[in-house]
Design a protein around this motif. Sequence first.
Motif: not given
Length: 216
Positions: A80, A104, A106-108, A126, A148-149, A176
Motif C-alpha cells: 500500500w 492506494y 490496488q494501484n499502489y 482506492d 471507488p470506496e 478491499t
Amino acid sequence: MVTLQLKQIRVPPGQRIILEDVSWQVFEAILSELGEHRGSRVAYSQGTLEIMAPLPEHERCKVIIGDLVKALLDELDLNWESLGSTTFKRKDISAGIEPDDCFYIQNYKLMIGKDRIDLIVDPPPDLAIEIDVTSKTQISAYQALKVPEIWRYESKNLEISLLQGEQYVKSLISPTFPTFSITELIPRFVEMARTTGMSSALRAFRQSVRKQIQDS
C-alpha cells in the motif's frame, strides 16, 4: 460588493464555512494562500467551497483508523501507499477534495515515489477515509473524482460507501477486506483506543486479525 481577504476569515475548531460561486482560479489561489502546513481541510465541487477546521476528537479518530488500516494491510501482507490528506483535484470537472486519510492498494505500484498527483493520468485513491465529527462529508467531489470506496466514521459507527456507476451505495462489506467485518471491527477498536490507549488497542487489533487469519 464587499471584498474580504482570506486572512480576515477565521474558522474556529469544529466549525466550517461555505463559499458559493468560487471560480477554479479563486479555489487555486485559496489553496496557495492556505498553504500545505495547516489544520483546515477543503472540499470543492462545481463552484462551492467548504473550509473545515477539525476538532481534536476528529484528529484522534483519523489517526487511529489510519493506523488500524495500515495494521490490517500489513497482517494481510498487502502492499500500500498512503497519501494522507493530499489535495486531489481536477480542473476539467471542477472538483477538489482533501480526505482525512487515503490509501492506494490496488494501484499502489503506480504511486510509489510520486510527489505530484495529476488525476488526468493518475488514478484516484482506492480508499478514502472521512471522520464526520466537524461536519458531514460532501461526497459530490468524491463522485466526480471517481474514488471507488469511502469509509465515513461518525458517532461510533463506520459506514462504507462504494461507487457504482455515478452514485455511491452503502455496503456492509469492504471489497478491499471482504473477509473482515470492517463496520464492526473498526468502531470497536477505535473505542478501545479511547479507554486503553492507541498502542494497546493496535496490539489487540493485530492479535484479533491474526487469529481470524489463522482460523480461516
